[in-house]
Scaffold this motif. Structure first.
Motif, short mmCIF file in Angstrom:
data_model
loop_
_atom_site.label_atom_id
_atom_site.label_comp_id
_atom_site.label_asym_id
_atom_site.label_seq_id
_atom_site.Cartn_x
_atom_site.Cartn_y
_atom_site.Cartn_z
N PRO A 16 0.80 -1.23 0.00
CA PRO A 16 0.00 0.00 0.00
C PRO A 16 0.83 1.28 0.00
N THR A 17 1.93 1.33 0.75
CA THR A 17 2.73 2.56 0.80
C THR A 17 3.39 2.84 -0.53
N GLY A 18 4.02 1.84 -1.10
CA GLY A 18 4.67 2.04 -2.39
C GLY A 18 3.70 2.38 -3.49
N SER A 66 -11.53 4.23 6.29
CA SER A 66 -10.62 5.28 5.84
C SER A 66 -10.70 6.53 6.68
N HIS A 67 -9.53 7.18 6.81
CA HIS A 67 -9.41 8.50 7.40
C HIS A 67 -9.18 9.57 6.33
N ASP A 458 -5.07 2.41 4.87
CA ASP A 458 -5.25 3.81 4.44
C ASP A 458 -4.07 4.67 4.89
N HIS A 459 -3.64 4.48 6.15
CA HIS A 459 -2.48 5.22 6.64
C HIS A 459 -1.24 4.93 5.77
N PHE A 485 -3.71 13.76 15.07
CA PHE A 485 -4.65 14.56 14.30
C PHE A 485 -5.32 13.72 13.22
N VAL A 486 -4.52 12.96 12.50
CA VAL A 486 -5.06 12.14 11.41
C VAL A 486 -6.13 11.18 11.94
N ASN A 487 -5.92 10.64 13.13
CA ASN A 487 -6.84 9.65 13.68
C ASN A 487 -7.95 10.25 14.52
N SER A 488 -7.98 11.58 14.63
CA SER A 488 -8.96 12.22 15.52
C SER A 488 -10.18 12.67 14.74
#
Length: 518
Positions: A16-18, A66-67, A458-459, A485-488
């Motif tokens: 997923p990251t690549g 997803s975030h 997603d992250h 923040f991303v997860n809030s």
């Protein structure tokens, strides 16, 4: 004859990251780039295997939630049709004291025997009183558990379960990673539910989730990969990275190819990366990071899905009557995760280990269970007998009946399974990641950046996307450096913004790689 390639940005790894990095590079279209992976099929730790009998198993328990709107856009581009997906409401339980306690456990102790309810509430009262006077932060995960939930829940569920997951004691883990992953109980609500014999509702970001109709989780990433130009990809054993020369800015592959890069986005495990670099100091530093291995066990069963299983999604097991910490009813996610009912298969064994009366081929229907078992130096596993022990554990926990017919089994070990948020982690990462970045190497992803709290699909995808935008536009990498923040809930408004608009708004924000201050 060796081949020489030169690109502005090289991406190592097609998980997923690549793939997130590749998607963003392709979208920007102002850098020369390439992505390499030693596996012929993309997906990495989000891939899917299929047994010879036709049962699918993911690399552990993965679901799509997803975030990020940008992530949603890319996934929906790859699989655009309603028929590409099934949407599920999470139905999840904890097996404890021979009871199925709805998840999250700490909000549903009303389902426990009365003696256990008393212990849990007694501990929660003590924790609430202690919280009033506490003036220091918890020093580790264990102290956080006791402060938030009390000794009763800690001893009954949180300590044994988390040891089974992480393969390290809770005293050896920090607690900054928690965010939205662990629900803090509300004493008044829990007490009311106990008195009224009620259960709490669903909680958490994955209370509703999607799953692909075909191909398991790996099918998502194959579809995403199909949106990337073939000319930019080198996959397969010949594309295995054998050396990373940070000084020369080159990567050597197994087939003799040398790729010169301007910037490198590596999704390799950072300990493997530093070893490939031949950098003794960085490699020694990376050894301060702890991880656990994951065994994925699959069991395919003949027969209609039993009523006791119902529509359950995944289940947690803190007790010692089974080696696995989580079971996923994988056949519930999609009817295509198991063979069609008309396919004829032999019975390998009965659940109690005995031989079937007949070795002939018979039709289904079929259903399946996927199990996860952790392993580390602090929690060894008997690998040779693990499949047998897991099947016995399924009988012990009443997931299977002794005479259920097993028609397929699967067992695969993944050496790097969970990046542990150990007490030492922050000290290592704050030194290691900046040193790599100074060498024009962005180590990102589940094990590239070693941050479990931003290690979901997603992250991970967005770590790749944001690394590219940091390289090209100098923008901040929110997922890696601002996980809270991303997860809030503060992030909900940002999720509503179109992906392209979001990145346009980020162009003027420089990445100082420092977390936000409270």
């Amino acid at each position: 004859m060796s081949k020489q390639i030169e690109v502005d940005v090289l991406v190592i790894g097609a998980g997923p990251t690549g793939l997130g990095a590749a998607k963003r590079l392709n979208q920007l279209n102002d850098q020369s780039w390439m992505i390499v992976d030693s596996n012929p099929v993309p997906g990495g730790l989000a891939s899917t295997d299929i047994t010879k009998e036709g049962f699918l198993y993911d690399v552990g328990g993965h679901v799509i939630f997803s975030h990020y709107k940008y992530f949603d856009d890319c996934i929906n581009e790859a699989l655009p049709h309603e028929t590409d997906w099934y949407t599920h409401q999470r139905i999840s339980y904890v097996r404890c004291k021979e009871q199925w306690v709805p998840y999250p456990f700490q909000n549903n102790i009303s389902m426990l025997p009365k003696e256990e309810q008393v212990k849990c509430i007694d501990g929660m009262i003590d924790a609430a009183m202690e919280a009033r006077v506490a003036n220091t932060k918890p020093k580790d995960f264990d102290e956080w558990i006791v402060r938030m939930m009390g000794e009763g829940i800690a001893d009954l569920f949180m300590r044994p379960y988390n040891f089974k997951v992480w393969a390290v004691p809770t005293t050896k883990m920090q607690c900054q990673w928690l965010g939205e992953r662990v629900a803090a109980p509300d004493l008044k609500t829990v007490t009311k539910n106990v008195i009224l014999n009620k259960t709490a509702g669903n909680w958490g970001p994955n209370a509703t989730f999607r799953f692909p109709a075909e191909g398991g989780t790996g099918g998502i990433w194959i579809a995403v990969d199909n949106t990337i130009p073939k000319s930019k990809k080198m996959y397969g054993p010949d594309a295995t990275v054998t050396k990373v020369d940070a000084d020369a800015h080159t990567v050597s592959l197994k087939d003799g190819t040398t790729i010169k890069y301007g910037k490198l986005i590596s999704t390799m495990s950072v300990d493997f990366l530093t070893e490939a670099m031949g950098n003794h100091d960085l490699h020694q530093l990376s050894k301060g990071l702890f991880y656990s291995s994951t065994h994925v066990i699959g069991v395919g069963i003949r027969g209609h899905r039993p009523e006791r299983i119902g529509d359950k999604c995944w289940l947690y097991f803190p007790e010692s009557d089974c080696p696995f910490y989580r079971a996923t009813i994988f056949s519930n996610y999609s009817p295509h995760n198991q063979p069609v009912a008309t396919k004829k298969l032999a019975t390998m064994q009965l659940a109690d280990g005995s031989k079937p009366e007949s070795d002939g081929l018979n039709e289904g229907p079929y259903w399946s269970i996927m199990l996860e078992v952790s392993e580390s130096s602090m929690k060894p596993v008997d690998s040779e007998n693990l499949l047998k022990d897991c099947i016995q554990g399924l009988v012990n926990t009443e997931m299977l009946q002794p005479k259920d017919e097993i028609v397929s089994t699967y067992h695969r070990k993944f050496d790097h399974g969970y990046p542990t948020p150990s007490l030492e982690r922050e000290g290592v990462l704050k030194e290691l990641l900046p040193k790599l970045k100074d060498m024009d190497i962005y180590s990102r992803g589940r094990f590239g950046a070693w941050r479990y709290e931003v290690g979901n699909q997603d992250h991970s995808f967005m770590q790749g996307v944001e690394a590219v935008d940091a390289i090209v536009n100098g923008s901040v990498e929110l997922s890696l450096f601002y996980p809270d923040f991303v997860n809030s809930r503060q992030n909900d408004e940002r999720r509503l913004v179109d992906g392209a608009q979001y990145f346009k708004s980020m162009k003027g924000i420089r990445d100082d790689s420092k977390p936000l201050k409270a």
